[in-house]
Scaffold this active site. Structure first.
Site, PDB file in Angstrom:
ATOM      1  N   GLN A  79      -4.614  -1.237   9.312  1.00 24.68           N
ATOM      2  CA  GLN A  79      -4.344  -2.753   8.723  1.00 24.68           C
ATOM      3  C   GLN A  79      -5.002  -3.808   9.888  1.00 24.68           C
ATOM      4  O   GLN A  79      -4.696  -3.736  11.020  1.00 24.68           O
ATOM      5  CB  GLN A  79      -2.906  -3.039   8.545  1.00 24.68           C
ATOM      6  CG  GLN A  79      -2.733  -4.605   7.825  1.00 24.68           C
ATOM      7  CD  GLN A  79      -3.204  -4.391   6.631  1.00 24.68           C
ATOM      8  OE1 GLN A  79      -3.492  -3.344   5.742  1.00 24.68           O
ATOM      9  NE2 GLN A  79      -3.929  -5.621   5.834  1.00 24.68           N
ATOM     10  N   ASP A 126     -11.251   3.272   3.842  1.00 22.91           N
ATOM     11  CA  ASP A 126     -11.060   1.885   3.648  1.00 22.91           C
ATOM     12  C   ASP A 126     -12.615   1.452   3.825  1.00 22.91           C
ATOM     13  O   ASP A 126     -12.869   0.433   3.924  1.00 22.91           O
ATOM     14  CB  ASP A 126     -10.118   1.086   4.484  1.00 22.91           C
ATOM     15  CG  ASP A 126      -9.872  -0.276   4.088  1.00 22.91           C
ATOM     16  OD1 ASP A 126     -10.011  -0.465   3.026  1.00 22.91           O
ATOM     17  OD2 ASP A 126      -9.290  -0.974   5.122  1.00 22.91           O
ATOM     18  N   LYS A 159       0.838  -1.274   0.140  1.00 22.21           N
ATOM     19  CA  LYS A 159       0.049   0.180  -0.067  1.00 22.21           C
ATOM     20  C   LYS A 159       0.847   1.189  -0.147  1.00 22.21           C
ATOM     21  O   LYS A 159       0.651   2.181  -0.555  1.00 22.21           O
ATOM     22  CB  LYS A 159      -0.946   0.034   1.193  1.00 22.21           C
ATOM     23  CG  LYS A 159      -1.988  -0.871   1.022  1.00 22.21           C
ATOM     24  CD  LYS A 159      -2.776  -1.315   2.131  1.00 22.21           C
ATOM     25  CE  LYS A 159      -3.775  -2.383   1.777  1.00 22.21           C
ATOM     26  NZ  LYS A 159      -4.570  -3.052   3.203  1.00 22.21           N
TER      27      LYS A 159
END
Ligand code: NAP
Length: 287
Positions: free
Chosen positions: A102, A125, A58
């Site tokens: 994450q 996200d 990422k």
């Protein structure tokens, strides 16, 4: 693989490259209008090697798109309070356009509390309760990256969603549930399956569109796939194996995502694109 079979493959890598190019162009526009370089903050707790690899990828894509990357690595014994306070600080930092936490995080942490510390305008996200709620209500928001990337793939390949029978296997908050909401929003008739679903194979056999998000290697068998169905394999298991028995599904599918090279690259590309859009929104730049 013969030519007919090759023509059934959905090339997520190629589309992801195009999405990333578009995101890079957006970043250029933002920089030229404001002088600000948008930044994505990634937060990794612990040393899980798979998570560390995802974060590295990422960061790399973020920098390749011309954005800044702010990497925060926290030890595996981090508490919920420490993580919430870190995420809150990133939320308050005007230099940060988007935040990616994450997951999974270590067991002692209340993951939901940490997600909820992300302000909605930086939730690139699509993990907060508000973001998910908006998705279900059809209110514009940053869609969860994997399902949003899958929707982009379906659009790109001209898959008819309206009126289609879609079966999503898996109901996680990051994948199965938002996937179902996005398909429903585009007028598919959606069934969500999970570990307690009875006669799963028969339910899947009804599907015009199958999305496998189970986390079990080659779980979806070839004879579960209706002739002509579109098969989307979101699974990613050790050894580069998806959740669908690819070889067995390929002859029956009209389109199918390979693993790797299908859904995976689109997830990251969507994250980068969402971050560019978040930055534009925050800085008042019209793209
Ligand atoms: P998850 O949170 O573990 O959820 C798995 C889902 O599968 C659950 O809803 C579970 O049902 C269901 N399930 C498990 N066993 C089943 C069975 N025997 N029959 C029917 N359903 C069953 O996983 P996730 O985070 O959604 O991820 C799913 C897969 O996608 C994994 O392979 C993961 O690596 C992959 N993934 C890929 C990307 C990407 O970028 N490509 C991103 C995220 C995840 P219950 O709810 O009843 O337990």
């Amino acid at each position: 693989m013969n030519t007919t079979e090759t023509s059934k493959l959905i090339d997520g890598k190629a589309l992801a490259a195009r999405v990333l190019e578009q995101a890079a162009a957006k970043v250029e526009t933002i920089k030229s209008h404001t002088g600000v370089t948008p930044a994505l903050a990634t937060v990794l707790v612990g040393e899980d090697p798979a998570s560390a690899t995802y974060v590295k990828m990422k960061v790399k894509r973020c920098e390749a798109a011309g954005m800044k990357s702010i990497r925060v690595d926290m030890p595996k014994q981090t508490t919920t309070e420490q993580l919430v306070s870190q995420v809150t600080a990133l939320g308050e930092d005007p230099d940060v356009a988007g935040i990616l936490l994450q997951h999974p995080v270590p067991d002692q942490i209340d993951e939901r509390a940490a997600f909820e510390a992300i302000p909605r305008h930086k939730d690139v996200d699509g993990v907060t309760a508000t973001g998910l709620g908006c998705m279900f209500l059809g209110i514009p928001t940053f869609g969860s990256c994997t399902p949003a990337g899958i929707m982009t793939l379906l659009h790109e390949y001209g898959v008819t969603i309206k009126g289609a029978e879609a079966v999503v296997i898996g109901r996680s908050p990051i994948l199965g549930k938002p996937m179902a909401a996005m398909l429903l929003e585009e007028h598919a008739t959606v069934t969500i399956c999970h570990s307690r679903t009875v006669d799963l194979a028969d339910v899947v056999r009804r599907a015009d569109i199958i999305v496998a998000a189970v986390g079990r290697p080659e779980f979806v068998k070839g004879d579960w796939v209706k002739e002509g169905a579109v098969v989307i394999d979101a699974g990613y298991n050790p050894g580069n194996v998806g959740d669908v028995d690819f070889e067995a599904a390929l002859p029956r599918a009209s389109l199918i995502t390979p693993v790797p090279g299908g859904v995976g690259p689109m997830t990251i590309a969507t994250l980068i694109d969402n971050t560019a859009n978040a930055a534009a929104e925050q800085l008042g730049v019209e793209l």
